[in-house]
Design a protein around this motif. Sequence first.
Motif, PDB file in Angstrom:
ATOM      1  N   HIS A   1       0.798  -1.229   0.000  1.00 33.70           N
ATOM      2  CA  HIS A   1       0.000   0.000   0.000  1.00 33.70           C
ATOM      3  C   HIS A   1       0.832   1.281   0.000  1.00 33.70           C
ATOM      4  CE1 HIS A   1      -2.677  -3.136   1.655  1.00 33.70           C
ATOM      5  NE2 HIS A   1      -3.638  -2.454   1.071  1.00 33.70           N
ATOM      6  N   ASN A   2       2.124   1.148   0.267  1.00 32.11           N
ATOM      7  CA  ASN A   2       3.043   2.291   0.304  1.00 32.11           C
ATOM      8  C   ASN A   2       2.681   3.304   1.393  1.00 32.11           C
ATOM      9  OD1 ASN A   2       5.454   3.358  -0.758  1.00 32.11           O
ATOM     10  ND2 ASN A   2       4.311   4.924  -1.896  1.00 32.11           N
ATOM     11  N   HIS A   3       2.071   2.841   2.443  1.00 29.50           N
ATOM     12  CA  HIS A   3       1.801   3.672   3.613  1.00 29.50           C
ATOM     13  C   HIS A   3       1.470   2.756   4.784  1.00 29.50           C
ATOM     14  CE1 HIS A   3      -2.541   2.907   3.393  1.00 29.50           C
ATOM     15  NE2 HIS A   3      -2.491   3.205   2.100  1.00 29.50           N
ATOM     16  N   LYS A   4       1.498   3.327   5.977  1.00 30.42           N
ATOM     17  CA  LYS A   4       1.172   2.557   7.173  1.00 30.42           C
ATOM     18  C   LYS A   4      -0.315   2.221   7.184  1.00 30.42           C
ATOM     19  CE  LYS A   4       4.598   4.834  10.146  1.00 30.42           C
ATOM     20  NZ  LYS A   4       4.779   5.624  11.394  1.00 30.42           N
ATOM     21  N   PRO A   5      -0.710   1.171   7.935  1.00 27.59           N
ATOM     22  CA  PRO A   5      -2.142   0.914   8.134  1.00 27.59           C
ATOM     23  C   PRO A   5      -2.803   2.119   8.801  1.00 27.59           C
ATOM     24  CG  PRO A   5      -0.825  -0.963   8.862  1.00 27.59           C
ATOM     25  CD  PRO A   5       0.143   0.152   8.595  1.00 27.59           C
ATOM     26  N   LYS A   6      -4.092   2.309   8.539  1.00 24.86           N
ATOM     27  CA  LYS A   6      -4.816   3.452   9.086  1.00 24.86           C
ATOM     28  C   LYS A   6      -4.936   3.379  10.606  1.00 24.86           C
ATOM     29  CE  LYS A   6      -5.606   5.281   5.057  1.00 24.86           C
ATOM     30  NZ  LYS A   6      -4.895   6.523   4.654  1.00 24.86           N
ATOM     31  N   SER A   7      -5.068   2.191  11.124  1.00 24.01           N
ATOM     32  CA  SER A   7      -5.191   2.022  12.575  1.00 24.01           C
ATOM     33  C   SER A   7      -4.786   0.607  12.952  1.00 24.01           C
ATOM     34  CB  SER A   7      -6.629   2.279  13.037  1.00 24.01           C
ATOM     35  OG  SER A   7      -7.485   1.253  12.564  1.00 24.01           O
ATOM     36  N   ILE A   8      -4.493   0.411  14.222  1.00 23.06           N
ATOM     37  CA  ILE A   8      -4.145  -0.927  14.704  1.00 23.06           C
ATOM     38  C   ILE A   8      -5.356  -1.847  14.603  1.00 23.06           C
ATOM     39  CG2 ILE A   8      -3.445  -2.244  16.756  1.00 23.06           C
ATOM     40  CD1 ILE A   8      -1.706   0.190  17.517  1.00 23.06           C
ATOM     41  N   TYR A   9      -6.538  -1.294  14.873  1.00 22.42           N
ATOM     42  CA  TYR A   9      -7.769  -2.086  14.745  1.00 22.42           C
ATOM     43  C   TYR A   9      -7.935  -2.617  13.327  1.00 22.42           C
ATOM     44  CZ  TYR A   9     -12.714  -3.160  14.170  1.00 22.42           C
ATOM     45  OH  TYR A   9     -13.892  -3.791  13.860  1.00 22.42           O
ATOM     46  N   ALA A  10      -7.771  -1.726  12.332  1.00 22.99           N
ATOM     47  CA  ALA A  10      -7.934  -2.136  10.931  1.00 22.99           C
ATOM     48  C   ALA A  10      -6.855  -3.139  10.535  1.00 22.99           C
ATOM     49  CB  ALA A  10      -7.887  -0.912  10.024  1.00 22.99           C
ATOM     50  N   PHE A  11      -5.645  -2.920  11.024  1.00 19.60           N
ATOM     51  CA  PHE A  11      -4.529  -3.813  10.728  1.00 19.60           C
ATOM     52  C   PHE A  11      -4.794  -5.212  11.281  1.00 19.60           C
ATOM     53  CE2 PHE A  11      -0.325  -5.435  12.305  1.00 19.60           C
ATOM     54  CZ  PHE A  11       0.252  -5.697  11.066  1.00 19.60           C
ATOM     55  N   ALA A  12      -5.248  -5.282  12.528  1.00 18.20           N
ATOM     56  CA  ALA A  12      -5.545  -6.579  13.150  1.00 18.20           C
ATOM     57  C   ALA A  12      -6.700  -7.271  12.432  1.00 18.20           C
ATOM     58  CB  ALA A  12      -5.874  -6.388  14.630  1.00 18.20           C
ATOM     59  N   LYS A  13      -7.717  -6.505  12.087  1.00 23.77           N
ATOM     60  CA  LYS A  13      -8.877  -7.083  11.418  1.00 23.77           C
ATOM     61  C   LYS A  13      -8.495  -7.660  10.060  1.00 23.77           C
ATOM     62  CE  LYS A  13     -13.606  -6.026   9.929  1.00 23.77           C
ATOM     63  NZ  LYS A  13     -14.662  -4.971   9.844  1.00 23.77           N
ATOM     64  N   GLN A  14      -7.673  -6.933   9.309  1.00 20.89           N
ATOM     65  CA  GLN A  14      -7.262  -7.396   7.987  1.00 20.89           C
ATOM     66  C   GLN A  14      -6.475  -8.699   8.067  1.00 20.89           C
ATOM     67  OE1 GLN A  14      -5.129  -4.528   5.646  1.00 20.89           O
ATOM     68  NE2 GLN A  14      -4.693  -5.960   3.995  1.00 20.89           N
ATOM     69  N   ASN A  15      -5.713  -8.864   9.144  1.00 24.46           N
ATOM     70  CA  ASN A  15      -4.873 -10.059   9.294  1.00 24.46           C
ATOM     71  C   ASN A  15      -5.489 -11.108  10.218  1.00 24.46           C
ATOM     72  OD1 ASN A  15      -2.223  -9.479   7.769  1.00 24.46           O
ATOM     73  ND2 ASN A  15      -2.598  -7.567   8.901  1.00 24.46           N
ATOM     74  N   ASN A  16      -6.750 -10.887  10.556  1.00 23.39           N
ATOM     75  CA  ASN A  16      -7.564 -11.900  11.223  1.00 23.39           C
ATOM     76  C   ASN A  16      -7.049 -12.292  12.622  1.00 23.39           C
ATOM     77  OD1 ASN A  16      -9.868 -13.585  11.168  1.00 23.39           O
ATOM     78  ND2 ASN A  16      -8.585 -15.355  10.681  1.00 23.39           N
ATOM     79  N   PHE A  17      -6.723 -11.250  13.423  1.00 25.86           N
ATOM     80  CA  PHE A  17      -6.397 -11.530  14.819  1.00 25.86           C
ATOM     81  C   PHE A  17      -6.950 -10.393  15.685  1.00 25.86           C
ATOM     82  CE2 PHE A  17      -2.685  -9.166  13.298  1.00 25.86           C
ATOM     83  CZ  PHE A  17      -2.414  -8.280  14.320  1.00 25.86           C
ATOM     84  N   ASP A  18      -7.134 -10.673  16.960  1.00 24.54           N
ATOM     85  CA  ASP A  18      -7.673  -9.677  17.878  1.00 24.54           C
ATOM     86  C   ASP A  18      -6.680  -8.544  18.099  1.00 24.54           C
ATOM     87  OD1 ASP A  18     -10.158 -10.880  18.364  1.00 24.54           O
ATOM     88  OD2 ASP A  18      -9.285 -12.225  19.875  1.00 24.54           O
ATOM     89  N   GLU A  19      -7.205  -7.343  18.173  1.00 26.49           N
ATOM     90  CA  GLU A  19      -6.361  -6.170  18.395  1.00 26.49           C
ATOM     91  C   GLU A  19      -5.515  -6.326  19.659  1.00 26.49           C
ATOM     92  OE1 GLU A  19      -6.792  -1.297  18.912  1.00 26.49           O
ATOM     93  OE2 GLU A  19      -8.570  -2.563  18.647  1.00 26.49           O
ATOM     94  N   ALA A  20      -6.075  -6.949  20.679  1.00 26.77           N
ATOM     95  CA  ALA A  20      -5.350  -7.120  21.943  1.00 26.77           C
ATOM     96  C   ALA A  20      -4.054  -7.903  21.757  1.00 26.77           C
ATOM     97  CB  ALA A  20      -6.239  -7.829  22.966  1.00 26.77           C
ATOM     98  N   LYS A  21      -4.045  -8.816  20.773  1.00 26.05           N
ATOM     99  CA  LYS A  21      -2.837  -9.605  20.510  1.00 26.05           C
ATOM    100  C   LYS A  21      -1.688  -8.706  20.051  1.00 26.05           C
ATOM    101  CE  LYS A  21      -4.373 -13.790  21.308  1.00 26.05           C
ATOM    102  NZ  LYS A  21      -3.793 -14.629  22.375  1.00 26.05           N
ATOM    103  N   PHE A  22      -2.044  -7.638  19.351  1.00 25.04           N
ATOM    104  CA  PHE A  22      -1.027  -6.694  18.882  1.00 25.04           C
ATOM    105  C   PHE A  22      -0.263  -6.109  20.066  1.00 25.04           C
ATOM    106  CE2 PHE A  22       0.581  -2.526  17.875  1.00 25.04           C
ATOM    107  CZ  PHE A  22       1.058  -2.627  16.582  1.00 25.04           C
ATOM    108  N   TYR A  23      -1.017  -5.680  21.081  1.00 26.96           N
ATOM    109  CA  TYR A  23      -0.410  -4.990  22.221  1.00 26.96           C
ATOM    110  C   TYR A  23       0.379  -5.927  23.136  1.00 26.96           C
ATOM    111  CZ  TYR A  23      -3.392  -1.179  20.707  1.00 26.96           C
ATOM    112  OH  TYR A  23      -3.991  -0.199  19.956  1.00 26.96           O
ATOM    113  N   GLU A  24       0.263  -7.211  22.920  1.00 23.73           N
ATOM    114  CA  GLU A  24       1.099  -8.145  23.673  1.00 23.73           C
ATOM    115  C   GLU A  24       2.564  -8.052  23.232  1.00 23.73           C
ATOM    116  OE1 GLU A  24      -0.467 -12.057  23.274  1.00 23.73           O
ATOM    117  OE2 GLU A  24      -2.353 -11.619  24.315  1.00 23.73           O
TER     118      GLU A  24
END
Length: 218
Positions: free
Chosen positions: A23-46
């Motif tokens: 996409h040549n840019h960062k994801p719009k949000s951590i929520y959108a990033f987690a959703k696109q890659n099919n994992f819970d947002e909370a897993k990101f913050y671990e």
Amino acid sequence: MAKKKTISSNDIISFYMDYVLEHNHKPKSIYAFAKQNNFDEAKFYEHFGNFEAIEKGIFQAFFDNTHKALEASEDYANFEPRNKLLSFYFTFFENLTANRSYVIYALHQHKNSLKNYKILSGLKTSFTHYIKDLDIELIDVKQEQLNKIQDKGLTETAWLQLLLTLKFWMDDTSASFEKTDIFIEKSVNTSFDVLNIAPLKSLIDFGKFIFKEKVKTS
């Protein structure tokens, strides 16, 4: 589709690198990033607090993978500091080359000010520790404060050299980046030639001998 239950830091790094390259840019949000890659947002913050932490983690991973590969080599353990550093450089830049598209994306806009670029802060810490662990021989000036200044100068100079090599590699258009290999070899060897203290030690020892002999005869 059920969300992924187990997500490692390497998974998140891989997802992130793929996203920015597509996409040549960062994801719009951590929520959108987690959703696109099919994992819970909370897993990101671990694993990471934000996207900048991922970017720092990527360059830290390049160092860690390099260091791990070197430590696994029996030959490397027997190398002198000069050859250890050369091995580090060649292995490190092999890792960068394997991920060149991402590295160029991450650093290109800051290529004229890499020294102050935040995402390299973790790499700098690890690399300067690595330089200290090489036990590169310096002149023992018998004064603790001066020795500390000397050690600080060595690590800062080594870090600057790595940044200059990184910038050279970013601009290198030669086949297989062979000019970068030449740059690495010449710059590292020149640095150690400058640090070659054997002739200076001999001169100091000779001066001490002359001084003692004069004292004896006076």
